[in-house]
Design a protein around this motif. Structure first.
Motif, PDB file in Angstrom:
ATOM      1  N   PHE A 138     -21.835  -8.398 -10.592  1.00 20.11           N
ATOM      2  CA  PHE A 138     -22.577  -8.004 -11.793  1.00 20.11           C
ATOM      3  C   PHE A 138     -22.848  -6.503 -11.758  1.00 20.11           C
ATOM      4  CE2 PHE A 138     -27.002  -7.487 -13.557  1.00 20.11           C
ATOM      5  CZ  PHE A 138     -26.601  -7.496 -14.888  1.00 20.11           C
ATOM      6  N   ASN A 139     -22.559  -5.831 -12.835  1.00 25.71           N
ATOM      7  CA  ASN A 139     -22.760  -4.379 -12.880  1.00 25.71           C
ATOM      8  C   ASN A 139     -24.223  -4.041 -13.174  1.00 25.71           C
ATOM      9  OD1 ASN A 139     -22.654  -1.669 -13.115  1.00 25.71           O
ATOM     10  ND2 ASN A 139     -21.052  -1.608 -14.672  1.00 25.71           N
ATOM     11  N   MET A 140     -24.926  -3.592 -12.122  1.00 28.05           N
ATOM     12  CA  MET A 140     -26.351  -3.313 -12.258  1.00 28.05           C
ATOM     13  C   MET A 140     -26.621  -1.838 -12.531  1.00 28.05           C
ATOM     14  SD  MET A 140     -28.424  -5.706  -9.659  1.00 28.05           S
ATOM     15  CE  MET A 140     -28.015  -4.779  -8.203  1.00 28.05           C
ATOM     16  N   GLU A 141     -25.590  -1.051 -12.731  1.00 23.19           N
ATOM     17  CA  GLU A 141     -25.797   0.386 -12.888  1.00 23.19           C
ATOM     18  C   GLU A 141     -26.821   0.682 -13.986  1.00 23.19           C
ATOM     19  OE1 GLU A 141     -22.475   2.741 -14.107  1.00 23.19           O
ATOM     20  OE2 GLU A 141     -23.586   4.602 -13.845  1.00 23.19           O
ATOM     21  N   GLY A 142     -27.835   1.452 -13.639  1.00 23.10           N
ATOM     22  CA  GLY A 142     -28.841   1.841 -14.622  1.00 23.10           C
ATOM     23  C   GLY A 142     -30.094   0.999 -14.581  1.00 23.10           C
ATOM     24  N   LEU A 143     -30.064  -0.121 -13.853  1.00 22.49           N
ATOM     25  CA  LEU A 143     -31.249  -0.990 -13.798  1.00 22.49           C
ATOM     26  C   LEU A 143     -32.430  -0.279 -13.125  1.00 22.49           C
ATOM     27  CD1 LEU A 143     -32.433  -3.779 -14.448  1.00 22.49           C
ATOM     28  CD2 LEU A 143     -31.573  -4.599 -12.265  1.00 22.49           C
ATOM     29  N   PHE A 175     -33.622   2.362 -13.812  1.00 18.18           N
ATOM     30  CA  PHE A 175     -34.456   3.067 -14.789  1.00 18.18           C
ATOM     31  C   PHE A 175     -35.746   2.304 -15.067  1.00 18.18           C
ATOM     32  CE2 PHE A 175     -35.817   4.434 -19.026  1.00 18.18           C
ATOM     33  CZ  PHE A 175     -35.807   5.812 -18.865  1.00 18.18           C
ATOM     34  N   VAL A 176     -35.778   1.026 -14.701  1.00 12.90           N
ATOM     35  CA  VAL A 176     -36.961   0.205 -14.935  1.00 12.90           C
ATOM     36  C   VAL A 176     -38.194   0.826 -14.264  1.00 12.90           C
ATOM     37  CG1 VAL A 176     -36.746  -1.377 -12.967  1.00 12.90           C
ATOM     38  CG2 VAL A 176     -37.675  -2.216 -15.103  1.00 12.90           C
ATOM     39  N   MET A 177     -38.005   1.509 -13.122  1.00  9.94           N
ATOM     40  CA  MET A 177     -39.138   2.138 -12.438  1.00  9.94           C
ATOM     41  C   MET A 177     -39.626   3.371 -13.202  1.00  9.94           C
ATOM     42  SD  MET A 177     -40.092   0.348 -10.015  1.00  9.94           S
ATOM     43  CE  MET A 177     -39.561  -0.906  -8.878  1.00  9.94           C
TER      44      MET A 177
END
Lengths: 108, 246
Positions: free
Chosen positions: B171-176, B178-180
């Motif tokens: 699964f491509n999690m790139e950018g997740l 940013f949630v922080m």
């Protein structure tokens, strides 16, 4: 580095981290009245800390790189506007993060 | 009769604990997403540097402070230098001192839980525990305890998953991550809307930005903290008046 040296290094990081978390509580124990100056700091510091943490999150943004930090700044602006408008933490965080993921995965 | 009332009281405490646990969980959902990403990334990163899975897992359990754990990988890969390790940790984690000063009152009267609240005081737990408007009837101490322990569990489990099974992820999690950033923006805005004077908020943003441009991302935190502290100290008279006349 030998295993012993690795253990010592990690141990120093653990102890120093714990030191930074405990020092205020050791210096100003709960059973003694906290000095007024420290109470004042405790009141006004959090606002400044939250500002500092925002900058901390943006510290890796390079305005002169390929994307010029546009995804971070755009998604951040959406989070801030949504929060001012709807005051719903989950909505602001959710929409902002999904937008950012779309931007970095498909646009930039 | 007395027995019955003790039973009811115990029951109340238990339901209050359960509500605290549930409420705290809702508040930590964004952090769960962030830590799943960062923890897995950290586990994968340490494996890619040639460490066995036990390293990231034990470091997540004992250090429990995201950014310094990434920094420690670099320390382990270079020559043995304990003084530099100490200096770097104080540099990166010095901000915890400010968290402590801000939480002196809030952590008061939390009993034995206080030990864990302090030992596990990371950016996210501090921010949520400081900001959260805990509804009446929920024990604030237990709420803060659960926020802290959930964050700990998210971090350790995610790191372990990354260290052990990272190579299987598709699964491509790139950018997740940013949630922080989004979380801290929301917390900053909430504080902004609650305060009668924005001086300290603006000061925090301004000094940190200035320090970042002057000292660079590696070293800007301590100078920023020093600047904030000095200016807040000099502005005490004015700021105390502003805050009082809200």
């Amino acid at each position: 580095m030998t295993t012993a040296q690795q253990v010592i290094t990690i141990g120093i990081v653990v102890l120093a981290t714990q030191f930074t978390r405990w020092i205020a509580f050791f210096t100003f124990p709960a059973n003694k009245p906290t000095p007024k100056y420290i109470k004042y700091l405790g009141n006004v510091l959090p606002s400044a800390i939250f500002g500092m943490l925002v900058i901390y999150c943006y510290k890796n943004v390079d305005l002169f790189s390929n994307s010029h930090g546009i995804p971070q700044l755009l998604a951040g602006a959406v989070v801030v506007s949504l929060q001012f408008w709807k005051k719903n933490m989950f909505l602001s965080i959710g929409v902002g993060t999904v937008l950012y993921m779309i931007l970095v995965q498909f646009v930039f | 009769m007395q027995n019955l009332s003790t039973v009811i009281e115990n029951d109340d405490i238990r339901t209050s604990k359960v509500t605290a646990a549930k409420t705290a969980f809702l508040y930590t959902i964004p952090m769960m997403a962030g830590f799943i990403f960062l923890g897995i990334a950290y586990g994968v990163y340490m494996r890619s540097c040639g460490f066995s899975p036990i390293y990231p897992i034990l470091m997540a359990v004992t250090i429990f402070a995201g950014s310094i754990e990434f920094v420690t990988v670099g320390l382990l890969l270079s020559n043995f230098n304990p003084i530099y390790a100490l200096f770097l940790t104080i540099m990166v984690n010095g901000r915890h001192v400010f968290y402590g000063i801000s939480m002196l009152d809030k952590y008061r009267g939390t009993g034995k839980k206080k030990w864990f609240l302090i030992a596990g005081m990371i950016d996210e737990s501090f921010s949520v525990n400081y900001m959260a408007d805990v509804p009446a009837g929920i024990d604030k101490g237990w709420f803060m305890f659960f926020v802290t322990i959930y964050n700990y569990i998210y971090w350790v489990v995610s790191t372990a998953v990354g260290a052990l099974f990272g190579s299987l992820l598709t699964f491509n999690m790139e950018g997740l991550d940013f949630v922080m950033t989004a979380l801290f923006l929301v917390i900053f805005i909430s504080q902004w809307q609650n305060e009668s004077s924005h001086e300290s908020s603006l000061l925090g943003l301004g000094i940190s930005l200035l320090s970042l441009t002057m000292f660079g991302e590696k070293y800007f935190l301590l100078p920023a903290m020093a600047g904030i502290w000095v200016i807040l100290t000099f502005r005490r008279k004015q700021l105390e008046r502003k805050v009082r006349t809200q």
